[in-house]
Write a protein that holds these residues in place. Structure first.
Motif, PDB file in Angstrom:
ATOM      1  N   SER A 208       0.830  -1.206   0.000  1.00 23.25           N
ATOM      2  CA  SER A 208       0.000   0.000   0.000  1.00 23.25           C
ATOM      3  C   SER A 208       0.862   1.253   0.000  1.00 23.25           C
ATOM      4  N   VAL A 209       1.960   1.214   0.737  1.00 19.44           N
ATOM      5  CA  VAL A 209       2.895   2.345   0.760  1.00 19.44           C
ATOM      6  C   VAL A 209       3.432   2.589  -0.650  1.00 19.44           C
ATOM      7  N   ALA A 210       3.849   1.525  -1.307  1.00 20.24           N
ATOM      8  CA  ALA A 210       4.411   1.652  -2.657  1.00 20.24           C
ATOM      9  C   ALA A 210       3.380   2.215  -3.643  1.00 20.24           C
ATOM     10  N   ILE A 211       2.138   1.765  -3.522  1.00 16.42           N
ATOM     11  CA  ILE A 211       1.077   2.253  -4.419  1.00 16.42           C
ATOM     12  C   ILE A 211       0.811   3.736  -4.166  1.00 16.42           C
ATOM     13  N   ALA A 212       0.772   4.144  -2.909  1.00 13.23           N
ATOM     14  CA  ALA A 212       0.543   5.558  -2.591  1.00 13.23           C
ATOM     15  C   ALA A 212       1.683   6.424  -3.132  1.00 13.23           C
ATOM     16  N   GLN A 213       2.911   5.941  -3.033  1.00  8.37           N
ATOM     17  CA  GLN A 213       4.053   6.686  -3.579  1.00  8.37           C
ATOM     18  C   GLN A 213       3.940   6.789  -5.102  1.00  8.37           C
ATOM     19  N   GLN A 214       3.526   5.702  -5.718  1.00  9.08           N
ATOM     20  CA  GLN A 214       3.354   5.696  -7.170  1.00  9.08           C
ATOM     21  C   GLN A 214       2.252   6.675  -7.578  1.00  9.08           C
ATOM     22  N   ASN A 215       1.160   6.704  -6.817  1.00 13.07           N
ATOM     23  CA  ASN A 215       0.063   7.627  -7.117  1.00 13.07           C
ATOM     24  C   ASN A 215       0.522   9.085  -7.021  1.00 13.07           C
ATOM     25  N   GLN A 216       1.400   9.380  -6.076  1.00 10.93           N
ATOM     26  CA  GLN A 216       1.922  10.745  -5.950  1.00 10.93           C
ATOM     27  C   GLN A 216       2.674  11.135  -7.223  1.00 10.93           C
ATOM     28  N   GLN A 217       3.494  10.232  -7.741  1.00  6.98           N
ATOM     29  CA  GLN A 217       4.257  10.524  -8.954  1.00  6.98           C
ATOM     30  C   GLN A 217       3.330  10.683 -10.157  1.00  6.98           C
ATOM     31  N   ILE A 218       2.318   9.845 -10.244  1.00 11.10           N
ATOM     32  CA  ILE A 218       1.351   9.946 -11.342  1.00 11.10           C
ATOM     33  C   ILE A 218       0.632  11.289 -11.279  1.00 11.10           C
ATOM     34  N   GLU A 219       0.248  11.698 -10.080  1.00  7.10           N
ATOM     35  CA  GLU A 219      -0.453  12.978  -9.916  1.00  7.10           C
ATOM     36  C   GLU A 219       0.439  14.146 -10.320  1.00  7.10           C
ATOM     37  N   LYS A 220       1.720  14.084  -9.963  1.00  7.17           N
ATOM     38  CA  LYS A 220       2.654  15.156 -10.357  1.00  7.17           C
ATOM     39  C   LYS A 220       2.740  15.245 -11.880  1.00  7.17           C
ATOM     40  N   SER A 221       2.816  14.107 -12.536  1.00  6.96           N
ATOM     41  CA  SER A 221       2.875  14.091 -14.002  1.00  6.96           C
ATOM     42  C   SER A 221       1.580  14.625 -14.598  1.00  6.96           C
ATOM     43  N   SER A 222       0.476  14.232 -14.021  1.00  8.56           N
ATOM     44  CA  SER A 222      -0.824  14.693 -14.503  1.00  8.56           C
ATOM     45  C   SER A 222      -0.950  16.207 -14.384  1.00  8.56           C
ATOM     46  N   VAL A 223      -0.502  16.748 -13.268  1.00  5.38           N
ATOM     47  CA  VAL A 223      -0.561  18.203 -13.065  1.00  5.38           C
ATOM     48  C   VAL A 223       0.316  18.909 -14.096  1.00  5.38           C
ATOM     49  N   ALA A 224       1.502  18.384 -14.341  1.00  7.13           N
ATOM     50  CA  ALA A 224       2.400  18.999 -15.321  1.00  7.13           C
ATOM     51  C   ALA A 224       1.762  19.011 -16.708  1.00  7.13           C
ATOM     52  N   ILE A 225       1.098  17.922 -17.073  1.00  4.38           N
ATOM     53  CA  ILE A 225       0.419  17.856 -18.372  1.00  4.38           C
ATOM     54  C   ILE A 225      -0.719  18.869 -18.430  1.00  4.38           C
ATOM     55  N   GLN A 226      -1.525  18.918 -17.372  1.00  3.78           N
ATOM     56  CA  GLN A 226      -2.650  19.860 -17.338  1.00  3.78           C
ATOM     57  C   GLN A 226      -2.168  21.307 -17.400  1.00  3.78           C
ATOM     58  N   GLU A 227      -1.080  21.595 -16.702  1.00  3.42           N
ATOM     59  CA  GLU A 227      -0.541  22.958 -16.737  1.00  3.42           C
ATOM     60  C   GLU A 227      -0.052  23.309 -18.141  1.00  3.42           C
ATOM     61  N   SER A 228       0.589  22.371 -18.808  1.00  8.15           N
ATOM     62  CA  SER A 228       1.058  22.607 -20.181  1.00  8.15           C
ATOM     63  C   SER A 228      -0.130  22.833 -21.124  1.00  8.15           C
ATOM     64  N   GLN A 229      -1.161  22.026 -20.978  1.00  7.27           N
ATOM     65  CA  GLN A 229      -2.356  22.193 -21.806  1.00  7.27           C
ATOM     66  C   GLN A 229      -3.002  23.551 -21.561  1.00  7.27           C
ATOM     67  N   GLN A 230      -3.084  23.930 -20.291  1.00  8.49           N
ATOM     68  CA  GLN A 230      -3.689  25.204 -19.932  1.00  8.49           C
ATOM     69  C   GLN A 230      -2.899  26.377 -20.517  1.00  8.49           C
ATOM     70  N   GLN A 231      -1.573  26.291 -20.416  1.00  5.44           N
ATOM     71  CA  GLN A 231      -0.710  27.351 -20.934  1.00  5.44           C
ATOM     72  C   GLN A 231      -0.822  27.431 -22.454  1.00  5.44           C
ATOM     73  N   ARG A 232      -0.841  26.286 -23.106  1.00  5.08           N
ATOM     74  CA  ARG A 232      -0.961  26.247 -24.573  1.00  5.08           C
ATOM     75  C   ARG A 232      -2.283  26.858 -25.018  1.00  5.08           C
ATOM     76  N   GLN A 233      -3.345  26.521 -24.303  1.00 12.83           N
ATOM     77  CA  GLN A 233      -4.658  27.063 -24.640  1.00 12.83           C
ATOM     78  C   GLN A 233      -4.666  28.584 -24.480  1.00 12.83           C
ATOM     79  N   MET A 234      -4.034  29.074 -23.417  1.00 13.76           N
ATOM     80  CA  MET A 234      -3.989  30.517 -23.178  1.00 13.76           C
ATOM     81  C   MET A 234      -3.202  31.210 -24.306  1.00 13.76           C
TER      82      MET A 234
END
Length: 166
Positions: free
Chosen positions: A53-79
């Protein structure tokens, strides 16, 4: 192991310490030892599961960081696309970037910044949720390992008690 001897009257079995043997207590201690050893196995299995469970939670944190970076790039591109479209329309109409065109450009830039901040904040909240899950699972893993050690130690002591009672 020494075989039981008998007292002077021949009726009372003695244990290896010269005391009256207590077979009932010995059987009780053996049963407790077996139970503790099974508890040890169960606690170790729980610890392993919490470790996963610890390993999965750590993995989810990394996935979320990547997701945020993608969303921020999309948002900036749209702007930038919106601002570019505004500039192209203004230039195509033969106008300059002044007056109301600048007001629209400024408003678009502000809105883009707000959207970017919103995505970043939501991402940080979700990362915190995963971090909390990681910490909880880590604590549960540590507790299960501690319980396993206690069960193993208890099983050993009960086994020794059973041997001493015979």
């Amino acid at each position: 192991m020494q075989l039981p001897t008998f007292g002077t009257d021949g009726s009372t079995p003695l244990n290896m310490f010269g005391q009256a043997a207590n077979y009932g207590q010995a059987l009780n201690d053996i049963g407790g030892a077996v139970g503790d050893l099974f508890a040890y196995q169960g606690d170790m299995a729980s610890a392993k599961m919490f470790g996963k469970s610890v390993a999965i939670a750590q993995q989810n944190q990394q996935i979320e960081k990547s997701s945020v970076a993608i969303q921020e790039s999309q948002q900036q591109r749209q702007m930038f696309m919106g601002i570019g479209t505004l500039q192209a329309n203004q230039a195509g109409a033969g106008g300059t970037m002044g007056g109301s065109a600048m007001d629209v450009l400024r408003a678009s830039t502000i809105q883009g910044g707000l959207s970017h901040a919103k995505v970043a904040m939501q991402g940080q909240i979700q990362e915190n949720v995963y971090k909390q899950q990681e910490l909880t699972a880590q604590q549960e893993e540590d507790q299960a390992k501690s319980a396993a050690k206690g069960a193993l130690f208890g099983g050993v002591l009960k086994t020794l008690g059973a041997v001493a009672a015979i």
